[in-house]
Design a protein around this motif. Structure first.
Motif, PDB file in Angstrom:
ATOM      1  N   PRO A  34       0.795  -1.232   0.000  1.00  0.00           N
ATOM      2  CA  PRO A  34       0.000   0.000   0.000  1.00  0.00           C
ATOM      3  C   PRO A  34       0.824   1.278   0.000  1.00  0.00           C
ATOM      4  O   PRO A  34       0.330   2.325  -0.431  1.00  0.00           O
ATOM      5  CB  PRO A  34      -0.834  -0.113   1.281  1.00  0.00           C
ATOM      6  CG  PRO A  34      -0.096  -1.092   2.142  1.00  0.00           C
ATOM      7  CD  PRO A  34       0.560  -2.047   1.203  1.00  0.00           C
ATOM      8  N   LEU A  35       2.074   1.233   0.462  1.00  0.00           N
ATOM      9  CA  LEU A  35       2.917   2.435   0.464  1.00  0.00           C
ATOM     10  C   LEU A  35       3.790   2.516  -0.773  1.00  0.00           C
ATOM     11  O   LEU A  35       3.804   3.525  -1.477  1.00  0.00           O
ATOM     12  CB  LEU A  35       3.798   2.469   1.716  1.00  0.00           C
ATOM     13  CG  LEU A  35       4.816   3.627   1.761  1.00  0.00           C
ATOM     14  CD1 LEU A  35       4.107   4.977   1.709  1.00  0.00           C
ATOM     15  CD2 LEU A  35       5.698   3.530   2.999  1.00  0.00           C
ATOM     16  N   THR A  36       4.517   1.445  -1.066  1.00  0.00           N
ATOM     17  CA  THR A  36       5.491   1.505  -2.151  1.00  0.00           C
ATOM     18  C   THR A  36       4.865   1.319  -3.531  1.00  0.00           C
ATOM     19  O   THR A  36       5.414   1.777  -4.537  1.00  0.00           O
ATOM     20  CB  THR A  36       6.576   0.437  -1.979  1.00  0.00           C
ATOM     21  OG1 THR A  36       5.999  -0.872  -2.139  1.00  0.00           O
ATOM     22  CG2 THR A  36       7.232   0.539  -0.611  1.00  0.00           C
ATOM     23  N   GLY A  37       3.738   0.608  -3.598  1.00  0.00           N
ATOM     24  CA  GLY A  37       3.141   0.294  -4.890  1.00  0.00           C
ATOM     25  C   GLY A  37       3.814  -0.862  -5.607  1.00  0.00           C
ATOM     26  O   GLY A  37       3.462  -1.184  -6.743  1.00  0.00           O
ATOM     27  N   MET A  38       4.767  -1.523  -4.948  1.00  0.00           N
ATOM     28  CA  MET A  38       5.459  -2.658  -5.557  1.00  0.00           C
ATOM     29  C   MET A  38       4.735  -3.972  -5.228  1.00  0.00           C
ATOM     30  O   MET A  38       3.990  -4.062  -4.261  1.00  0.00           O
ATOM     31  CB  MET A  38       6.900  -2.748  -5.054  1.00  0.00           C
ATOM     32  CG  MET A  38       7.757  -1.506  -5.291  1.00  0.00           C
ATOM     33  SD  MET A  38       7.908  -1.001  -7.005  1.00  0.00           S
ATOM     34  CE  MET A  38       6.807   0.428  -7.025  1.00  0.00           C
ATOM     35  N   MET A  39       5.011  -4.996  -6.015  1.00  0.00           N
ATOM     36  CA  MET A  39       4.387  -6.309  -5.843  1.00  0.00           C
ATOM     37  C   MET A  39       4.481  -6.779  -4.386  1.00  0.00           C
ATOM     38  O   MET A  39       5.554  -6.759  -3.780  1.00  0.00           O
ATOM     39  CB  MET A  39       5.069  -7.322  -6.766  1.00  0.00           C
ATOM     40  CG  MET A  39       4.537  -8.732  -6.661  1.00  0.00           C
ATOM     41  SD  MET A  39       5.379  -9.875  -7.790  1.00  0.00           S
ATOM     42  CE  MET A  39       4.538  -9.515  -9.342  1.00  0.00           C
ATOM     43  N   VAL A  80      11.240   3.323  -6.832  1.00  0.00           N
ATOM     44  CA  VAL A  80      11.192   2.281  -5.805  1.00  0.00           C
ATOM     45  C   VAL A  80      11.408   0.916  -6.454  1.00  0.00           C
ATOM     46  O   VAL A  80      10.964   0.672  -7.573  1.00  0.00           O
ATOM     47  CB  VAL A  80       9.840   2.314  -5.060  1.00  0.00           C
ATOM     48  CG1 VAL A  80       9.845   1.320  -3.903  1.00  0.00           C
ATOM     49  CG2 VAL A  80       9.546   3.719  -4.553  1.00  0.00           C
ATOM     50  N   MET A  81      12.096   0.026  -5.736  1.00  0.00           N
ATOM     51  CA  MET A  81      12.316  -1.321  -6.226  1.00  0.00           C
ATOM     52  C   MET A  81      11.437  -2.326  -5.485  1.00  0.00           C
ATOM     53  O   MET A  81      11.147  -2.150  -4.297  1.00  0.00           O
ATOM     54  CB  MET A  81      13.789  -1.716  -6.069  1.00  0.00           C
ATOM     55  CG  MET A  81      14.725  -0.998  -7.023  1.00  0.00           C
ATOM     56  SD  MET A  81      16.450  -1.506  -6.821  1.00  0.00           S
ATOM     57  CE  MET A  81      16.341  -3.256  -7.279  1.00  0.00           C
ATOM     58  N   ALA A  82      11.026  -3.355  -6.201  1.00  0.00           N
ATOM     59  CA  ALA A  82      10.286  -4.452  -5.578  1.00  0.00           C
ATOM     60  C   ALA A  82      11.180  -5.176  -4.569  1.00  0.00           C
ATOM     61  O   ALA A  82      12.407  -5.080  -4.628  1.00  0.00           O
ATOM     62  CB  ALA A  82       9.809  -5.427  -6.658  1.00  0.00           C
ATOM     63  N   ALA A 100      -3.815  -1.687  -4.937  1.00  0.00           N
ATOM     64  CA  ALA A 100      -3.569  -1.100  -6.254  1.00  0.00           C
ATOM     65  C   ALA A 100      -4.642  -0.078  -6.599  1.00  0.00           C
ATOM     66  O   ALA A 100      -4.345   1.004  -7.122  1.00  0.00           O
ATOM     67  CB  ALA A 100      -3.529  -2.197  -7.312  1.00  0.00           C
ATOM     68  N   GLU A 101      -5.893  -0.405  -6.301  1.00  0.00           N
ATOM     69  CA  GLU A 101      -6.985   0.504  -6.612  1.00  0.00           C
ATOM     70  C   GLU A 101      -6.904   1.783  -5.786  1.00  0.00           C
ATOM     71  O   GLU A 101      -7.184   2.882  -6.290  1.00  0.00           O
ATOM     72  CB  GLU A 101      -8.315  -0.210  -6.397  1.00  0.00           C
ATOM     73  CG  GLU A 101      -8.556  -1.354  -7.372  1.00  0.00           C
ATOM     74  CD  GLU A 101      -9.748  -2.213  -6.995  1.00  0.00           C
ATOM     75  OE1 GLU A 101     -10.835  -1.640  -6.722  1.00  0.00           O
ATOM     76  OE2 GLU A 101      -9.610  -3.457  -6.960  1.00  0.00           O
ATOM     77  N   ALA A 102      -6.484   1.672  -4.534  1.00  0.00           N
ATOM     78  CA  ALA A 102      -6.359   2.862  -3.685  1.00  0.00           C
ATOM     79  C   ALA A 102      -5.263   3.788  -4.203  1.00  0.00           C
ATOM     80  O   ALA A 102      -5.421   5.013  -4.234  1.00  0.00           O
ATOM     81  CB  ALA A 102      -6.071   2.448  -2.243  1.00  0.00           C
ATOM     82  N   ILE A 103      -4.157   3.205  -4.634  1.00  0.00           N
ATOM     83  CA  ILE A 103      -3.041   4.024  -5.117  1.00  0.00           C
ATOM     84  C   ILE A 103      -3.428   4.782  -6.385  1.00  0.00           C
ATOM     85  O   ILE A 103      -3.019   5.935  -6.575  1.00  0.00           O
ATOM     86  CB  ILE A 103      -1.793   3.144  -5.351  1.00  0.00           C
ATOM     87  CG1 ILE A 103      -1.261   2.639  -4.010  1.00  0.00           C
ATOM     88  CG2 ILE A 103      -0.700   3.921  -6.090  1.00  0.00           C
ATOM     89  CD1 ILE A 103      -0.125   1.641  -4.131  1.00  0.00           C
ATOM     90  N   THR A 104      -4.232   4.171  -7.247  1.00  0.00           N
ATOM     91  CA  THR A 104      -4.623   4.868  -8.476  1.00  0.00           C
ATOM     92  C   THR A 104      -5.419   6.135  -8.188  1.00  0.00           C
ATOM     93  O   THR A 104      -5.439   7.057  -9.014  1.00  0.00           O
ATOM     94  CB  THR A 104      -5.449   3.962  -9.407  1.00  0.00           C
ATOM     95  OG1 THR A 104      -6.666   3.580  -8.752  1.00  0.00           O
ATOM     96  CG2 THR A 104      -4.663   2.726  -9.810  1.00  0.00           C
ATOM     97  N   GLY A 105      -6.052   6.203  -7.032  1.00  0.00           N
ATOM     98  CA  GLY A 105      -6.800   7.404  -6.659  1.00  0.00           C
ATOM     99  C   GLY A 105      -5.976   8.415  -5.891  1.00  0.00           C
ATOM    100  O   GLY A 105      -6.471   9.520  -5.600  1.00  0.00           O
TER     101      GLY A 105
END
Length: 375
Positions: free
Chosen positions: A107-112, A136-138, A336-341
């Motif tokens: 939820p913070l980094t957006g990585m897998m 940022v790296m996975a 993922a959906e939260a980050i898109t907003g």
């Protein structure tokens, strides 16, 4: 815009005469595609990264396609890929006949998210694509452990991460294979498109080299071992990238300096703004992406101040119309959906004037000061 996002005019100003000379020299050379300048670039990237094999190709999406095919992706094969990413990390799988299996992100980094990755592994899973985004790296260590447990091949999508490191290891060669993109917006942006595949695996290197050029082995012309592609790098692109690579580390350091100013200025705005600040000195800042409360209002406010921003990305991949056939619904990938907003990219490039950096900082701080006053 007073503060443009990409500002290619400034980014390429230093190389104006060099670019004209490169185009002229290639034009009179009789060598236009996949010749000695491309070989020189492959050698230079090999020295820079330590990769055993470097294969120059036409673009980053092509690099993914070639690697996935070399890894055996086709009908009946599942490939685990992030739900929050650029579309090519999933579209290349589908176009080869494989099935993208989307994995939610941190939820913070957006990585897998490694935990969701383990939950999503299927009997047909063969490849996992950890993707590095923005700066940022996975979590490559955790992903490697899961990959080894389930006998998965790791395709490291390091398109934006040339020069980045994780615990001292360089991005791109932490998996079975990786890639770097030279699309003009990237840190080592070219004049036109381009990319390289990197791997320490001899077989992946051999097959990738043939697939980029109609299945030829580079020794005997017009003898085709495989059905391949016309996905070769041209000499103009390679020559400019060689020139720019000489100052690449300086460009990365300038990007880190600007990111450091942003980090310092925005840290007191949490939780209204969330920024990943870990491992600052090992990171490559392709773009500076924040997660912002009232993102759309902030974007409009910055535009009113003449500051251009970008949204990476407005819709999670599983919910894109192109992947509707997979049957995913809103709520299936909550992070993922939260980050898109919430995601918003602020201007950041090595040649960015200091006054533009300060304009961005002042405007962002001013917006949230106004929000708090009216809260």
């Amino acid at each position: 815009m007073n503060v443009p996002f990409f500002n290619y005019a400034s980014r390429y100003a230093e190389d104006r005469e060099k670019i004209k000379d490169i185009v002229y020299q290639v034009g009179i050379s009789d060598n236009f595609i996949l010749k000695e300048r491309v070989v020189e670039l492959e050698d230079a990237i090999r020295q820079y990264t330590g990769a055993k094999h470097v294969i120059a190709v036409a673009n980053g999406t092509t690099a993914l396609t070639i690697l996935l095919q070399a890894m055996g992706v086709g009908p009946g094969v599942d490939v685990l890929t992030p739900a929050f990413s650029f579309i090519s990390t999933a579209s290349t799988i589908a176009l080869l006949g494989g099935t993208p299996v989307f994995v939610d992100v941190d939820p913070l980094t957006g990585m897998m998210d490694p935990n969701d990755l383990e939950r999503k592994v299927t009997p047909a899973s063969k490849v996992v694509i950890p993707t590095h985004l923005f700066s940022v790296m996975a979590d490559m260590e955790s992903i490697h452990e899961i990959a080894q447990k389930h006998n998965l091949v790791v395709l490291e999508d390091s398109a934006v991460a040339l020069g980045a490191r994780q615990q001292g290891a360089i991005a791109g060669i932490m998996g079975n294979a990786g890639l770097y993109s030279f699309f003009p917006a990237k840190p080592l942006g070219g004049i036109g498109d381009g990319a390289v595949i990197v791997t320490n695996d001899d077989e992946l290197g051999r097959i990738s080299r043939m697939l980029r050029n109609h299945g030829q082995d580079g020794i005997t012309r017009f003898y085709h071992h495989l059905l391949g592609y016309n996905n070769r790098m041209d000499e103009t692109a390679a020559s400019y990238l060689l020139h720019k690579l000489r100052r690449f580390d300086d460009l990365l350091n300038k990007r880190r300096e600007i990111a450091g100013l942003y980090n310092e200025a925005f840290k007191h705005l949490a939780p209204m703004i969330q920024v990943v600040t870990d491992a600052h000195e090992e990171r490559v800042y392709y773009t500076y992406v924040i997660q912002a409360e009232r993102r759309d209002e902030l974007k409009e406010f910055l535009e009113s101040r003449g500051i251009e921003t970008q949204i990476y990305y407005p819709t999670a991949l599983p919910l894109q119309p192109a992947f509707a056939y997979l049957g995913h619904q809103a709520g299936d990938f909550p992070n993922a959906e939260a980050i898109t907003g919430r995601s918003l990219a602020l201007p950041l490039y090595a040649e960015m004037p200091s006054e533009h950096v300060q304009q961005v900082i002042i405007a962002v701080v001013d917006f949230y000061a106004r929000v708090n006053v009216h809260a």
